[in-house]
Design a protein around this motif. Structure first.
Motif, PDB file in Angstrom:
ATOM      1  N   ILE A 106       0.816  -0.799   0.513  1.00 23.76           N
ATOM      2  CA  ILE A 106       0.339  -0.332   0.243  1.00 23.76           C
ATOM      3  C   ILE A 106       0.702   0.925   0.306  1.00 23.76           C
ATOM      4  O   ILE A 106       1.555   1.440   0.384  1.00 23.76           O
ATOM      5  N   ALA A 107       0.665   2.304  -1.018  1.00 24.34           N
ATOM      6  CA  ALA A 107       1.339   2.955  -1.116  1.00 24.34           C
ATOM      7  C   ALA A 107       0.430   4.845  -0.699  1.00 24.34           C
ATOM      8  O   ALA A 107       0.218   5.407  -1.545  1.00 24.34           O
ATOM      9  N   LEU A 160      -7.247   2.288   9.281  1.00 26.55           N
ATOM     10  CA  LEU A 160      -7.846   1.894   9.290  1.00 26.55           C
ATOM     11  C   LEU A 160      -6.844   0.003   8.606  1.00 26.55           C
ATOM     12  O   LEU A 160      -6.019   0.542   8.894  1.00 26.55           O
ATOM     13  N   PRO A 161      -8.091  -1.063   8.331  1.00 29.11           N
ATOM     14  CA  PRO A 161      -7.601  -2.601   8.309  1.00 29.11           C
ATOM     15  C   PRO A 161      -6.721  -2.059   6.802  1.00 29.11           C
ATOM     16  O   PRO A 161      -7.071  -1.533   6.014  1.00 29.11           O
ATOM     17  N   VAL A 162      -5.935  -2.959   6.497  1.00 29.06           N
ATOM     18  CA  VAL A 162      -5.111  -3.631   5.310  1.00 29.06           C
ATOM     19  C   VAL A 162      -6.603  -3.372   4.059  1.00 29.06           C
ATOM     20  O   VAL A 162      -5.906  -2.953   2.853  1.00 29.06           O
ATOM     21  N   SER A 163      -7.401  -3.866   4.428  1.00 30.46           N
ATOM     22  CA  SER A 163      -8.485  -3.857   3.145  1.00 30.46           C
ATOM     23  C   SER A 163      -9.761  -3.003   2.144  1.00 30.46           C
ATOM     24  O   SER A 163      -8.918  -2.945   1.179  1.00 30.46           O
ATOM     25  N   GLN A 164      -9.174  -2.016   3.307  1.00 30.46           N
ATOM     26  CA  GLN A 164      -9.835  -0.984   3.324  1.00 30.46           C
ATOM     27  C   GLN A 164      -9.084   0.347   3.152  1.00 30.46           C
ATOM     28  O   GLN A 164      -8.912   0.853   1.652  1.00 30.46           O
ATOM     29  N   GLN A 165      -7.481  -0.252   3.006  1.00 28.96           N
ATOM     30  CA  GLN A 165      -6.661   0.803   2.755  1.00 28.96           C
ATOM     31  C   GLN A 165      -5.756   0.609   1.066  1.00 28.96           C
ATOM     32  O   GLN A 165      -6.003   1.407   0.303  1.00 28.96           O
ATOM     33  N   GLN A 166      -6.593  -0.810   0.556  1.00 33.01           N
ATOM     34  CA  GLN A 166      -6.415  -1.361  -0.858  1.00 33.01           C
ATOM     35  C   GLN A 166      -7.334  -1.223  -1.397  1.00 33.01           C
ATOM     36  O   GLN A 166      -7.360  -0.211  -2.510  1.00 33.01           O
ATOM     37  N   MET A 167      -8.235  -0.228  -1.026  1.00 34.28           N
ATOM     38  CA  MET A 167      -9.021  -0.320  -1.399  1.00 34.28           C
ATOM     39  C   MET A 167      -8.958   1.377  -1.701  1.00 34.28           C
ATOM     40  O   MET A 167      -9.448   2.097  -2.307  1.00 34.28           O
ATOM     41  N   VAL A 168      -8.682   2.100  -1.061  1.00 32.50           N
ATOM     42  CA  VAL A 168      -8.595   3.697  -0.864  1.00 32.50           C
ATOM     43  C   VAL A 168      -6.922   3.603  -1.832  1.00 32.50           C
ATOM     44  O   VAL A 168      -8.082   4.728  -3.011  1.00 32.50           O
ATOM     45  N   GLU A 169      -6.649   2.400  -2.327  1.00 33.06           N
ATOM     46  CA  GLU A 169      -5.133   2.848  -3.020  1.00 33.06           C
ATOM     47  C   GLU A 169      -6.018   2.374  -3.867  1.00 33.06           C
ATOM     48  O   GLU A 169      -5.632   2.936  -5.332  1.00 33.06           O
ATOM     49  N   GLU A 185      -1.543  -7.402  -8.438  1.00 32.10           N
ATOM     50  CA  GLU A 185      -3.077  -8.260  -7.545  1.00 32.10           C
ATOM     51  C   GLU A 185      -3.738  -7.230  -6.107  1.00 32.10           C
ATOM     52  O   GLU A 185      -3.751  -6.982  -5.203  1.00 32.10           O
ATOM     53  N   PRO A 186      -4.267  -6.466  -6.762  1.00 34.43           N
ATOM     54  CA  PRO A 186      -5.095  -5.674  -6.180  1.00 34.43           C
ATOM     55  C   PRO A 186      -6.316  -6.510  -5.344  1.00 34.43           C
ATOM     56  O   PRO A 186      -6.043  -5.781  -3.876  1.00 34.43           O
ATOM     57  N   THR A 187      -6.573  -8.257  -4.933  1.00 34.58           N
ATOM     58  CA  THR A 187      -7.222  -7.660  -4.705  1.00 34.58           C
ATOM     59  C   THR A 187      -6.504  -9.219  -3.803  1.00 34.58           C
ATOM     60  O   THR A 187      -7.125  -9.919  -2.661  1.00 34.58           O
ATOM     61  N   SER A 188      -5.807  -9.353  -3.241  1.00 34.43           N
ATOM     62  CA  SER A 188      -5.221 -10.604  -2.427  1.00 34.43           C
ATOM     63  C   SER A 188      -5.201 -10.517  -0.950  1.00 34.43           C
ATOM     64  O   SER A 188      -5.198 -10.746  -0.157  1.00 34.43           O
ATOM     65  N   SER A 189      -5.663  -8.723  -0.633  1.00 32.16           N
ATOM     66  CA  SER A 189      -6.368  -8.570   1.102  1.00 32.16           C
ATOM     67  C   SER A 189      -7.896  -8.066   1.403  1.00 32.16           C
ATOM     68  O   SER A 189      -8.136  -7.097   2.169  1.00 32.16           O
TER      69      SER A 189
END
Lengths: 522, 330
Positions: A106-107, A160-169, A185-189
């Protein structure tokens, strides 16, 4: 910045010529010290299409993306974007060319609000150059509402939990006028619901003529979303075909090339019955009530997705990190937690995931790296007997066929595979009973990989208990006597080699059996 | 964590957000200190004393802005104390020669700019450790001033009214001009850090430089700019100090950098970058300044000030560590 949300307007945000490829990469090559990561790879993305990029870990997907993102520069090859020749030398160049990469790691800036992270690449300002915070908040709230996304724009991102950070990303990719969106690999978490949302977003992107490069190793996702698939293996281009021409088998065949059995010639006999490592109710900040045993001569493989707690477990059981509860017994003796000296004394050691930071001293010669943990054995009157030391190292160099010009070579100049062998020597010299290996083949050429597998097989054959943390399915299935699956810090499955299948393992790793949704299946 | 919960994810109450900020804790600490000294020390609570303290605090407030900006970008700059003494030399020498405050200040700013650019080049572009580089710069500058002045003060012979006003003058006969300058600069930089893209970039670079790079930021240029800002602001403090002592002194600003660093950390600016505010830094400066002033009004020996200041610095660093661990979730 006035039309940040143009992606969701009726009209495409820019004039995109459908006939011209959005991106053409030709003959891309990249070499790292000791590893040829990419060799003459071609990739063509069409506007408005989803192009899947597949391959096992280490196939070169990430390297290719990082070249596209300007993180690495290619050594060879050319790139054209919408028909124009371009050179991408920095992330800034990449963004300017309309490329937006959603990285797997996550960036985002933890301390910033979600809304500010969405606009990190360019804060909207008024005509005096003052940041328009209200616009940042309302545009972000707007964007989230349109894509059906329930996160507080004002929340601190790091909370935020990792999965939501991924969605923000992912949402961040929409706030910019990108014509090429890359997702690694956008769905990894992500949870299954979030994956559905992601696919909706991707379809909206392509409807607007945006080219999407979708990097994944999950077959079902690729069959659902992709128009075309390119497969890489060992840094080379293997195939590019419309998804309709592929079956599960043909894709796996392209990705793996060889059958798993051929990759891992297993030579060791059955394990002993003596328990070498016993972990009971281990809990740490990230782990919850983890219990397992490893017998002498056995490989116990731990699988888990990103953030499942593999590395945390590895570090906790060797005494590197503190624990909250639980007991660790090495060869029947109680181990003091959070104390690597006691751990090494009892005969448990870690082969770290990050060789460069937590394993090797790059500037020091091979022999000093290998002997580091056993210096006491070569010492007399407080001085190290260099002759004895080198002799001992030499026997390991021969036994493991470590390719080095001499014992005095700086270890940083060795290939990844040989570096890993030096580290293994360090632990074996000490006479370990249990070795924990974390991603033993990360960043290693495929040829050298099978050698490392051979070594691990040999270690177990010699009576060590091996605890292996891995995210690579073939490695897991090929080497392990038993497979334990972690998901969010908990053990979600434990099975013997015979019972283990890819499907069972992935189901447990995603946690779809115990928790949350039953509607989604891998 | 269910996705479609009723409450938005990650939305703590306003109250919790407020008390989580270190600035609030520091403010409470400062108020407690003020109340304590007002009650126990006779002459503490008077307009004259309070405005005097503000005037004295202005040096650290101004240089503290630069210190905080550099900290937020994830670096450190401890050359500022020596720079205070250094810039006084061209200021006084040029002023004595030309009778012009403008030229004197310009000369001081040129020297300050050069030092900032050297620090910035070595730390941001060459990639050297900023603690070591600015430590070296601290010695070089101090040594240079010793050599140039022969360890004797160079007195201001021009005696310009405008220069003297920098130390003696008060706005509306109340607030010292130096405090006014400090307040204006604080407001200006607080605006930059919050409302200009550059300010946010500084936070992003300090928070995670790799993420900042991926977002297209020129990380090196941003860090370079922070060092230049730090040196220019320390130059301002140096000019005011020179006006106050009416000369260029080789021992001016000795240990000043440590007072500023202590105040900055105390105010909640993290040494690891990306966290903190100028408001917090200013509160940190005021705490140390009022503490020193209050202890003096209680007639405590000055040695006690050192001990107490030292304890506060250690407490502040411990706070920083606690914060860091909490940020990492331990």
């Amino acid at each position: 910045m006035h039309d940040d949300l143009a992606l969701f307007a009726e009209e495409p945000p820019m004039a995109i010529d459908i006939a011209v490829p959005a991106l053409e990469m030709r003959g891309i090559g990249k070499r790292f010290p000791g590893v040829l990561a990419l060799e003459a790879v071609d990739l063509t993305l069409a506007p408005g299409k989803v192009h899947a990029l597949m391959g096992e870990n280490g196939a070169g997907k990430s390297t290719l993306i990082k070249i596209l993102a300007g993180v690495y520069q290619s050594d060879a090859g050319t790139m054209r974007i919408h028909g124009r020749d371009v050179a991408i030398k920095s992330p800034r160049d990449s963004l300017r060319q309309g490329i937006k990469v959603v990285f797997q790691e996550i960036a985002l800036i933890d301390e910033f609000s979600v809304a500010e992270n969405i606009f990190l690449e360019g804060h909207p300002t008024d005509r005096f150059g003052t940041i328009d915070w209200r616009k940042i908040r309302t545009d972000c709230a707007d964007l989230f509402e349109r894509i059906g996304f329930a996160i507080d724009p004002a929340a601190r991102t790091g909370s935020l939990p990792v999965s939501q950070q991924q969605m923000v990303e992912i949402a961040r990719a929409l706030a910019h006028q990108a014509s090429i969106v890359v997702m690694d690999e956008p769905t990894s978490s992500l949870t299954p619901k979030e994956v559905k949302l992601l696919f909706t977003i991707i379809r909206r992107l392509t409807a607007l003529g945006i080219a999407v490069l979708y990097v994944s190793h999950k077959l079902d996702e690729v069959f659902e979303i992709a128009d075309t698939v390119t497969v890489l293996r060992d840094g080379r281009h293997i195939s590019t075909r419309p998804i309709g021409e592929h079956t599960d088998d043909s894709l796996i065949q392209d990705m793996i090339g060889r059958r798993i059995v051929d990759l891992f010639p297993r030579q060791r006999g059955p394990a002993a019955s003596r328990v070498a490592l016993s972990v009971e109710g281990l809990s740490t900040r990230k782990l919850h009530d983890v219990s397992f045993e490893a017998r002498a001569g056995e490989v116990v493989g731990f699988f888990g997705l990103m953030g499942a707690g593999r590395t945390e477990l590895a570090k906790a059981i060797v005494g590197y990190d503190p624990i909250r509860a639980g007991t660790i017994m090495v060869d029947g003796q109680w181990m003091t937690p959070h104390n690597t000296a006691v751990g090494v004394g009892l005969g448990i050691g870690l082969l770290s995931e990050d060789r460069k930071v937590e394993g090797l001293m790059g500037e020091l010669p091979v022999y000093q790296n290998a002997s580091l943990a056993s210096l006491g054995r070569f010492a007399a009157h407080g001085f190290v007997d260099a002759g004895k030391e080198r002799q001992a190292v030499q026997t390991y160099v021969e036994r493991f066929r470590i390719k080095t010009p001499s014992l005095f070579q700086k270890v940083k100049n060795l290939s990844g595979g040989n570096q890993q062998k030096v580290l293994l020597s360090r632990w074996l010299m000490l006479g370990l009973k249990v070795i924990v290996v974390d991603e033993p083949t990360r960043g290693i050429d495929v040829g050298a990989k099978s050698e490392i597998f051979g070594l691990i097989d040999e270690l177990a054959g010699a009576g060590l208990a091996v605890v292996m943390m891995t995210s690579e399915m073939p490695e897991l299935l090929g080497l392990s006597d038993r497979v334990v699956v972690l998901c969010e810090g908990r053990v979600t499955a434990s099975m013997s080699r015979e019972e283990a299948t890819q499907e069972k393992i992935l189901n447990a790793a995603i946690g779809s059996q115990g928790r949350a949704s039953h509607e989604f299946r891998v | 964590m269910s996705f479609a919960s009723d409450r938005l994810e990650g939305a703590p109450s306003v109250w919790r957000r407020l008390i989580a900020r270190q600035e609030v804790a520091v403010l409470v600490c400062l108020l407690a200190l003020l109340v304590f000294f007002s009650v126990s020390a006779e002459n503490f609570l008077s307009t004259r004393n309070i405005t005097n303290v503000l005037g004295q605090a202005s040096l650290a407030l101004i240089a503290g802005i630069g210190c905080a900006v550099v900290f937020i970008s994830g670096e450190v700059d401890i050359s500022i104390g020596s720079l205070l003494a250094t810039v006084a030399v061209p200021l006084i020498v040029v002023m004595n020669d030309t009778n012009s405050l403008f030229l004197g200040i310009s000369a001081a700013l040129v020297v300050g700019l050069a030092v900032g650019m050297i620090n910035g080049f070595l730390c941001a572009y060459v990639g050297l450790n900023s603690l070591i580089v600015t430590l070296g710069m601290m010695f070089v500058l101090r040594g240079g001033v010793y050599l140039y002045t022969g360890q004797r003060a160079i007195a201001d012979e021009a005696g310009l009214d405008s220069f003297i006003a920098l130390s003696d003058g008060r706005l509306f006969d109340v607030l010292p001009y130096s405090a006014v300058i400090a307040i204006v600069l604080l407001a200006a930089f607080a605006y930059v850090l919050r409302y200009r893209p550059f300010g946010r970039q500084v936070y992003a670079v300090g928070g995670n430089s790799e993420v900042a790079r991926l977002a297209g930021y020129d990380v090196r240029r941003i860090k370079f700019a922070c060092f230049v800002i730090s040196s220019l602001l320390a130059t301002c403090s140096g000019i005011i100090l020179a006006a106050r002592v009416g000369s260029a002194q080789h021992i001016a600003g000795l240990n000043f950098e440590f007072q500023v660093v202590a105040a900055t950390v105390l105010g909640g600016v993290s040494l690891s970058g990306g966290i903190g505010s100028l408001g917090g830094m200013a509160l940190g400066v005021l705490i140390l300044q009022f503490l020193s002033n209050g202890l003096r009004s209680l007639d405590l020996p000055t040695e006690w000030q050192l001990v107490i200041t030292g304890l506060i610095i250690i407490a502040a660093v411990s706070l920083d560590e606690v914060k860091r661990r909490r940020a990492h979730g331990d």
